[in-house]
Design a protein around this motif. Structure first.
Motif, short mmCIF file in Angstrom:
data_model
loop_
_atom_site.label_atom_id
_atom_site.label_comp_id
_atom_site.label_asym_id
_atom_site.label_seq_id
_atom_site.Cartn_x
_atom_site.Cartn_y
_atom_site.Cartn_z
N THR B 41 32.18 84.32 -71.63
CA THR B 41 31.45 83.44 -70.72
C THR B 41 30.47 82.56 -71.50
O THR B 41 30.32 81.36 -71.23
CB THR B 41 30.69 84.27 -69.68
N GLU B 83 32.68 82.12 -63.94
CA GLU B 83 32.95 83.51 -63.61
C GLU B 83 32.31 83.84 -62.26
O GLU B 83 31.18 83.45 -61.99
CB GLU B 83 32.32 84.40 -64.70
N ASP B 159 37.10 80.90 -66.15
CA ASP B 159 36.44 82.13 -66.58
C ASP B 159 36.87 83.29 -65.69
O ASP B 159 36.42 83.43 -64.55
CB ASP B 159 34.92 81.95 -66.55
N GLU B 160 37.74 84.12 -66.20
CA GLU B 160 38.25 85.31 -65.50
C GLU B 160 38.67 85.04 -64.06
O GLU B 160 38.13 85.62 -63.11
CB GLU B 160 37.22 86.44 -65.55
MG LIG Z 1 32.09 86.78 -68.67
#
Ligand SMILES: [Mg+2]
Ligand SMILES: Nc1ncnc2c1ncn2[C@@H]1O[C@H](COP(=O)(O)OP(=O)(O)OP(=O)(O)O)[C@@H](O)[C@H]1O
Lengths: 294, 234
Positions: B41, B83, B159-160
């Motif tokens: 991140t 995220e 992000d994820e």
């Molecule tokens: Mg992260």
């Protein structure tokens, strides 16, 4: 019944003023989570601006121009306050920002005292005061104008916040600053815009307040400022609709107390109400019950 | 297209990113895999200028990104899906998407992009007047991606995106990422779900406590013993 309706109209008059001022508290809180204790002083300066524009120039400005100019000056003042005093503290602990706001409030009171002196100025109403007869009631023009213009500006604000792109950006920033930046929104500008709008409406409240009570003095913003803050908390701090509703409720509660109980009780009841709200429904009438995200 | 050179980031005294180098070529899907706290991140935030780097350089299309303010990065074609989605909970789906095109003024093209997002995510069109905070996690992820696409990005930083989603939705999201890439958007994908990420990507970097410990073609890493042991065991 006649007394009741008369008091209701008075309540709407006072309530309009509280609502206008409460909007500034709630908008600023919504966007930077700060109780801007200097907001009452912006209200006061707005009244002084109107006085200066109306009575010290060698020519006569139309009433609406006096109002719009005073609101604009107050907007500039509000933006300056944010840029100079609050901006650097955005990441600081809340308590530091709160203390700064209280300091700013006192600073502005004393600044007004230096510039204008502590003797009150007499604020003549800026429009003729002949009553208008409406449904068998003689209502002062000033009262009608206060209520009417306040509602007009609140409608304009609602339209702005709900329907326009900068209004939506403002809500976006208040909900998630980092995501707003990722959308390309200039958060600093949006915060300035929020202060500008809140301050302009606060000034309008201040002008009506000064005309209603015929006086302007450096500490005139303290009490109505506090009550408008209570109105904002009552309605649900952060909610613009809540601030409007809270303003009118406090205004009506106040005039009804004066009429049917005693004027001595007014402040006891209004401030007592604040304590009761904080105890039983801290999120206010229209406030969201969610726990605050930090 | 995107080049990160010798990147260092500190949080106070914590040295979170310790000299990271990697590159994303135009048209590719590049993935950055690593476990919790590895610094994934942080790297994306440094690219978006949300946090300051302490050393190194990040260039996009040969221009250094540090000359841009955080809110300006999106204007040169870099869209970042953070995220945890970060949709605006009190705005409707439609308003969220409008915010994705915030700085653009080309009304006609915006409308076309909106239609494209609705074609890609029919669920969003069905729910366009619903407040985003009441969407399910999967729908919020789709909205976050759709919102980023409204910027018409050259590169999409994800992000994820699979975080917290049911397996069937994870598959769907990865399919969508592939589709977005096939329609011409370069992708930098940060993931803990190494298996899926390696399967759809061209190149991969493995990040461990702020350093890149392994890199290569994704299909090679899928068969790498170290990667298998550390990231593909489940
Ligand atoms: Mg992260
Ligand atoms: N705001 C912060 N202040 C201090 N330390 C931070 C901050 N944000 C991240 N860190 C630290 O930096 C390191 C990298 O964090 P980062 O969030 O980039 O990891 P990540 O790879 O994204 O992890 P995850 O998979 O859990 O999201 C961690 O050790 C974390 O504790």
């Amino acid at each position: 019944m006649e007394l009741f309706i008369r008091q209701l109209i008075n309540g709407l008059n006072t309530g309009s003023i509280y609502a206008l001022v409460a909007i500034g508290y709630t908008m600023v809180y919504g966007i930077i989570k700060l109780i801007n204790f200097a907001h009452g002083e912006i209200m006061m300066f707005g009244a002084y601006f109107a006085f200066l524009l109306a009575f010290t120039l060698s020519f006569n400005l139309p009433f609406l121009l006096v109002i719009v100019l005073s609101m604009s000056f107050a907007a500039i003042l509000g933006v300056l306050i944010e840029r100079v005093a609050y901006k650097k503290l955005r990441q600081a602990p809340r308590i530091s920002a709160l203390i700064t706001a209280i300091g700013m409030s006192l600073f502005l009171q004393h600044l007004a005292q230096l510039i204008f002196g502590s003797t009150p100025y007499v604020m003549k109403p800026l429009i003729d005061t002949t009553p208008v007869v409406l449904f068998n009631f003689a209502i002062p023009k000033l009262t009608l104008l206060t209520i009417g213009l306040s509602i007009l500006f609140m409608l304009l604000l609602s339209f702005f916040v709900l329907k326009t792109k900068p209004g939506k950006a403002m809500r976006a920033v208040s909900q998630d600053k980092e995501a707003a930046i990722l959308m390309g929104i200039n958060v600093d500008n949006v915060i300035s815009m929020t202060f500008a709008i809140g301050s302009a409406l606060g000034a309008l409240g201040g002008i009506f307040y000064a005309m209603t009570y015929s006086q302007i003095y450096p500490t005139m913003g303290v009490l109505p400022g506090l009550k408008a803050f209570i109105a904002a908390v009552f309605g649900g701090i952060g909610s613009i609709g809540g601030a409007m509703l809270g303003g009118y409720l406090i205004g009506i509660i106040e005039t009804m107390t004066k009429a049917y109980i005693s004027s001595k009780w007014v402040d006891v009841i209004v401030f007592g109400l604040l304590i009761v709200i904080l105890l039983f429904k801290p999120s206010g009438i229209l406030g969201k019950n969610t726990k605050e995200k930090v | 297209m995107l080049k990160v050179t010798n990147l260092h980031v500190h949080y106070g005294v914590i040295h979170a990113i310790k000299g990271v180098n990697f590159e994303v070529n135009e048209g590719d899907i590049v993935t950055l895999i690593g476990s919790n706290g590895a610094g994934k991140t942080t790297i994306l935030k440094a690219i978006s200028q949300l946090i300051d780097k302490s050393d190194g350089d990040i260039t996009f299309l040969d221009k250094s990104l540090s000359q841009y303010k955080p809110h300006e990065v999106v204007r040169i074609g870099v869209s970042h899906v953070p995220e945890g989605r970060h949709v605006f909970p009190g705005l409707t789906v439609l308003e969220n998407l409008e915010m994705g095109a915030y700085y653009r003024n080309d009304k006609v093209a915006i409308k076309q992009d909106l239609q494209k997002v609705f074609v890609r995510f029919p669920r969003l069109e069905e729910r366009k007047h619903q407040v985003a905070g009441t969407l399910s996690g999967g729908e919020q992820q789709m909205l976050a991606i759709g919102r980023a696409l409204m910027n018409h990005p050259k590169i999409l930083l994800l992000d994820e995106p699979s975080m917290g989603l049911a397996p069937i939705l994870v598959k769907e999201i990865f399919n969508i990422i592939q589709e977005i890439n096939q329609s011409g958007t370069t992708i930098l994908l940060v993931e803990q779900n190494a298996n899926q990420a390696l399967q759809i990507s061209d190149k991969a970097y493995v990040l461990e406590t702020g350093q890149i410990t392994l890199s290569g073609l994704s299909k090679e890493l899928l068969n790498n013993d170290k990667v298998k042991a550390a990231y593909l065991s489940a």
